[in-house]
Structures are given as structure tokens and as C-alpha cells.
Write a protein that holds these residues in place. Structure first.
Motif, PDB file in Angstrom:
ATOM      1  N   TRP A 171      37.025  28.864  54.401  1.00 48.57           N
ATOM      2  CA  TRP A 171      35.661  28.774  53.865  1.00 48.57           C
ATOM      3  C   TRP A 171      35.540  29.424  52.485  1.00 48.57           C
ATOM      4  O   TRP A 171      34.465  29.503  51.932  1.00 48.57           O
ATOM      5  CB  TRP A 171      34.670  29.415  54.828  1.00 48.57           C
ATOM      6  N   LEU A 172      36.680  29.908  51.985  1.00 48.49           N
ATOM      7  CA  LEU A 172      36.662  30.611  50.702  1.00 48.49           C
ATOM      8  C   LEU A 172      37.576  29.921  49.691  1.00 48.49           C
ATOM      9  O   LEU A 172      38.285  30.568  48.933  1.00 48.49           O
ATOM     10  CB  LEU A 172      37.093  32.073  50.901  1.00 48.49           C
ATOM     11  N   SER A 173      37.580  28.602  49.714  1.00 44.53           N
ATOM     12  CA  SER A 173      38.487  27.850  48.859  1.00 44.53           C
ATOM     13  C   SER A 173      38.002  27.726  47.420  1.00 44.53           C
ATOM     14  O   SER A 173      38.758  27.344  46.533  1.00 44.53           O
ATOM     15  CB  SER A 173      38.706  26.445  49.441  1.00 44.53           C
ATOM     16  N   ARG A 174      36.731  28.027  47.165  1.00 46.37           N
ATOM     17  CA  ARG A 174      36.206  27.899  45.813  1.00 46.37           C
ATOM     18  C   ARG A 174      36.587  29.115  44.966  1.00 46.37           C
ATOM     19  O   ARG A 174      36.555  30.249  45.433  1.00 46.37           O
ATOM     20  CB  ARG A 174      34.687  27.751  45.854  1.00 46.37           C
ATOM     21  N   PRO A 175      36.934  28.884  43.709  1.00 45.86           N
ATOM     22  CA  PRO A 175      37.355  29.990  42.831  1.00 45.86           C
ATOM     23  C   PRO A 175      36.340  31.112  42.730  1.00 45.86           C
ATOM     24  O   PRO A 175      36.715  32.283  42.672  1.00 45.86           O
ATOM     25  CB  PRO A 175      37.567  29.296  41.475  1.00 45.86           C
ATOM     26  N   TRP A 176      35.025  30.787  42.711  1.00 50.80           N
ATOM     27  CA  TRP A 176      34.020  31.839  42.569  1.00 50.80           C
ATOM     28  C   TRP A 176      34.045  32.786  43.751  1.00 50.80           C
ATOM     29  O   TRP A 176      33.750  33.986  43.607  1.00 50.80           O
ATOM     30  CB  TRP A 176      32.618  31.245  42.382  1.00 50.80           C
ATOM     31  N   ALA A 177      34.379  32.259  44.943  1.00 54.78           N
ATOM     32  CA  ALA A 177      34.448  33.116  46.135  1.00 54.78           C
ATOM     33  C   ALA A 177      35.593  34.106  46.011  1.00 54.78           C
ATOM     34  O   ALA A 177      35.452  35.291  46.354  1.00 54.78           O
ATOM     35  CB  ALA A 177      34.610  32.253  47.383  1.00 54.78           C
ATOM     36  N   TRP A 178      36.730  33.646  45.522  1.00 50.96           N
ATOM     37  CA  TRP A 178      37.878  34.535  45.342  1.00 50.96           C
ATOM     38  C   TRP A 178      37.572  35.601  44.298  1.00 50.96           C
ATOM     39  O   TRP A 178      37.957  36.757  44.443  1.00 50.96           O
ATOM     40  CB  TRP A 178      39.103  33.722  44.922  1.00 50.96           C
ATOM     41  N   ARG A 179      36.877  35.182  43.233  1.00 54.31           N
ATOM     42  CA  ARG A 179      36.531  36.144  42.190  1.00 54.31           C
ATOM     43  C   ARG A 179      35.579  37.211  42.737  1.00 54.31           C
ATOM     44  O   ARG A 179      35.687  38.393  42.394  1.00 54.31           O
ATOM     45  CB  ARG A 179      35.911  35.417  41.002  1.00 54.31           C
ATOM     46  N   MET A 180      34.666  36.807  43.585  1.00 54.49           N
ATOM     47  CA  MET A 180      33.735  37.763  44.182  1.00 54.49           C
ATOM     48  C   MET A 180      34.471  38.757  45.085  1.00 54.49           C
ATOM     49  O   MET A 180      34.220  39.965  45.048  1.00 54.49           O
ATOM     50  CB  MET A 180      32.658  37.016  44.979  1.00 54.49           C
ATOM     51  N   ILE A 181      35.389  38.229  45.903  1.00 53.54           N
ATOM     52  CA  ILE A 181      36.163  39.094  46.805  1.00 53.54           C
ATOM     53  C   ILE A 181      36.979  40.103  46.010  1.00 53.54           C
ATOM     54  O   ILE A 181      36.985  41.305  46.306  1.00 53.54           O
ATOM     55  CB  ILE A 181      37.080  38.244  47.695  1.00 53.54           C
ATOM     56  N   ASP A 182      37.694  39.611  44.987  1.00 51.50           N
ATOM     57  CA  ASP A 182      38.495  40.513  44.166  1.00 51.50           C
ATOM     58  C   ASP A 182      37.614  41.534  43.460  1.00 51.50           C
ATOM     59  O   ASP A 182      37.993  42.709  43.315  1.00 51.50           O
ATOM     60  CB  ASP A 182      39.299  39.711  43.134  1.00 51.50           C
ATOM     61  N   GLY A 183      36.430  41.112  43.020  1.00 57.28           N
ATOM     62  CA  GLY A 183      35.523  42.032  42.357  1.00 57.28           C
ATOM     63  C   GLY A 183      35.055  43.144  43.277  1.00 57.28           C
ATOM     64  O   GLY A 183      35.047  44.320  42.895  1.00 57.28           O
ATOM     65  N   VAL A 184      34.674  42.778  44.501  1.00 55.19           N
ATOM     66  CA  VAL A 184      34.219  43.782  45.472  1.00 55.19           C
ATOM     67  C   VAL A 184      35.349  44.748  45.818  1.00 55.19           C
ATOM     68  O   VAL A 184      35.152  45.974  45.850  1.00 55.19           O
ATOM     69  CB  VAL A 184      33.678  43.092  46.742  1.00 55.19           C
ATOM     70  N   ILE A 185      36.544  44.213  46.073  1.00 50.39           N
ATOM     71  CA  ILE A 185      37.685  45.069  46.417  1.00 50.39           C
ATOM     72  C   ILE A 185      38.041  45.976  45.244  1.00 50.39           C
ATOM     73  O   ILE A 185      38.341  47.162  45.424  1.00 50.39           O
ATOM     74  CB  ILE A 185      38.889  44.206  46.843  1.00 50.39           C
ATOM     75  N   GLY A 186      37.991  45.434  44.031  1.00 54.61           N
ATOM     76  CA  GLY A 186      38.288  46.242  42.857  1.00 54.61           C
ATOM     77  C   GLY A 186      37.309  47.387  42.691  1.00 54.61           C
ATOM     78  O   GLY A 186      37.701  48.527  42.392  1.00 54.61           O
ATOM     79  N   LEU A 187      36.028  47.112  42.885  1.00 55.65           N
ATOM     80  CA  LEU A 187      35.009  48.154  42.775  1.00 55.65           C
ATOM     81  C   LEU A 187      35.167  49.208  43.868  1.00 55.65           C
ATOM     82  O   LEU A 187      34.975  50.406  43.626  1.00 55.65           O
ATOM     83  CB  LEU A 187      33.614  47.529  42.850  1.00 55.65           C
ATOM     84  N   MET A 188      35.526  48.768  45.082  1.00 56.89           N
ATOM     85  CA  MET A 188      35.748  49.712  46.180  1.00 56.89           C
ATOM     86  C   MET A 188      36.918  50.634  45.868  1.00 56.89           C
ATOM     87  O   MET A 188      36.841  51.853  46.061  1.00 56.89           O
ATOM     88  CB  MET A 188      36.002  48.951  47.490  1.00 56.89           C
ATOM     89  N   MET A 189      38.019  50.058  45.379  1.00 60.81           N
ATOM     90  CA  MET A 189      39.193  50.852  45.030  1.00 60.81           C
ATOM     91  C   MET A 189      38.843  51.859  43.923  1.00 60.81           C
ATOM     92  O   MET A 189      39.242  53.032  43.982  1.00 60.81           O
ATOM     93  CB  MET A 189      40.324  49.939  44.559  1.00 60.81           C
ATOM     94  N   ALA A 190      38.102  51.400  42.913  1.00 55.73           N
ATOM     95  CA  ALA A 190      37.721  52.284  41.812  1.00 55.73           C
ATOM     96  C   ALA A 190      36.831  53.421  42.302  1.00 55.73           C
ATOM     97  O   ALA A 190      36.993  54.576  41.888  1.00 55.73           O
ATOM     98  CB  ALA A 190      37.012  51.468  40.728  1.00 55.73           C
ATOM     99  N   ALA A 191      35.876  53.101  43.190  1.00 55.83           N
ATOM    100  CA  ALA A 191      34.972  54.126  43.714  1.00 55.83           C
ATOM    101  C   ALA A 191      35.733  55.182  44.514  1.00 55.83           C
ATOM    102  O   ALA A 191      35.465  56.385  44.399  1.00 55.83           O
ATOM    103  CB  ALA A 191      33.906  53.473  44.590  1.00 55.83           C
TER     104      ALA A 191
END
Length: 203
Positions: A171-191
Motif C-alpha cells: 500500500w506504500l508503492s507511491r514515491p511520496w509515501a516512501w518519502r514521508m516514511i523516510d522523513g518521519v524516521i529521519g526526524l525520529m533518529m535526529a530527535a
């Protein structure tokens, strides 16, 4: 005996389920279907090893060397910061979703080494597995059964992360979904890295 098992299950489960670098990393692998079961299995094994060692007093020995914990703290900050930069870079440059090879870009060895680093370079893990959880376990009727319950919590949680993240992939085949996931994970790691850097370790 059953009370010891359930206490280990609930106490360890509550601690493991808290959002942390290890959970975020495994979930990211699972969504990308990138050797996620291997990574989850390594996390389970590490938890069981650390919990067992903590119950037998290894943690007390390690914590007698505060300089060691401080070095590990800053190594953890650096590594988590690097992971955050990688994830945020992917979020800004984009990816092609599931049209990319499902096996991912990294080898199994690279994934396992990164998983191990996320685990061992986080000093908070040692405070939890060597101090907090054993302190509760020492009050139980059976320490071994308590560790079994704690180990079960780890197995259930990381299995859920690996299975759940993988199940969401179609259900996450669209590029924007992957970008959102990576963004959230990146922010979590940074925090987490910033919290570790500025707040230090709290026993």
C-alpha cells in the motif's frame, strides 16, 4: 512462577515498545522489505543476551566505568545522526517506491552491522537491560522465568514490527509515501540523537 513470567512480559514489553532508534530502524527496513526479519532476529537475540547478562550482574561491572558509558554515548549520537541524515536525504531526493528491487540496496551484512550498531551504541539500552529490568526481576520468585517473559516480549514486539511493516509495503508503492516514511524516521533518529547529546543518560 506465572506471576514472574507475566511481570517480565509486561515490564520489558512496556520498555521495548517505547519509540527508539532500534524500533525505527527495524520498521524502516520492514517497510522496504530489506532483510527485515534478519534485523528483527538480531534485535531479539541481543535483547535476550543483554537481559540475561543484566540479571547476572554484568551491568554493575560496566557501570563502574562511567568513562566507557560516556564514550558510547557520543558514538551513539554520531551514528544516530548519520542514520538521520541518510533518511532525510532519501526523503528530500525521493525514491521510486516498490518498483525498486524488493531486496533493497544494501547487503545482508551491511544491514546486520547497522542493526548491531543501533543496538550497542545506545547507552540507554544498558541502563534498561542492566539496571531497570533486573531491579524488577530481582524481586520475582524466579529470575529465569522473569527473563523468559522479558524475552517473549522482545520476540513478540520485533516480530510485529517486521511483519507489520512488510504487510504495509504493497500500500506504500507511491514515491511520496516512501518519502514521508523516510522523513518521519529521519526526524525520529535526529530527535533521539539530540536528546542523547543534550540530556545525557538518566538512570
Amino acid at each position: 512462577m506465572l506471576e514472574s513470567y507475566l511481570t517480565g512480559l509486561l515490564v520489558c514489553g512496556g520498555i521495548i515498545m517505547a519509540i527508539g532508534a532500534q524500533n525505527a530502524y527495524v520498521l524502516g527496513l520492514a517497510v522496504r522489505r530489506e532483510h527485515h526479519w534478519w534485523s528483527a532476529g538480531l534485535c531479539m537475540s541481543s535483547d535476550l543476551l543483554l537481559l540475561t547478562a543484566g540479571m547476572f550482574g554484568v551491568g554493575a561491572l560496566l557501570l563502574t566505568f562511567p568513562s566507557t558509558m560516556e564514550v558510547m554515548r557520543w558514538l551513539g549520537v554520531a551514528f544516530l545522526g548519520w542514520l538521520a541524515c541518510q533518511a532525510l536525504f532519501r526523503a528530500t531526493t525521493g525514491r521510486q517506491g516498490l518498483t525498486v528491487s524488493a531486496s533493497g540496496e544494501r547487503s545482508l551484512k551491511q544491514v546486520l552491522l547497522a542493526t548491531l550498531a543501533v543496538t550497542v551504541l545506545n547507552p540507554q539500552v544498558y541502563l534498561d537491560t542492566f539496571l531497570l529490568i533486573p531491579a524488577v526481576g530481582a524481586q520475582q520468585e524466579s529470575a529465569a522465568v522473569f527473563v523468559a517473559g522479558a524475552g517473549t516480549a522482545s520476540i513478540l514486539w520485533f516480530s510485529l514490527l517486521a511483519w507489520g511493516g512488510s504487510a504495509l509495503s504493497p500500500w506504500l508503492s507511491r514515491p511520496w509515501a516512501w518519502r514521508m516514511i523516510d522523513g518521519v524516521i529521519g526526524l525520529m533518529m535526529a530527535a533521539i540523537a539530540l536528546h542523547l547529546a543534550f540530556s545525557g543518560l538518566k538512570s
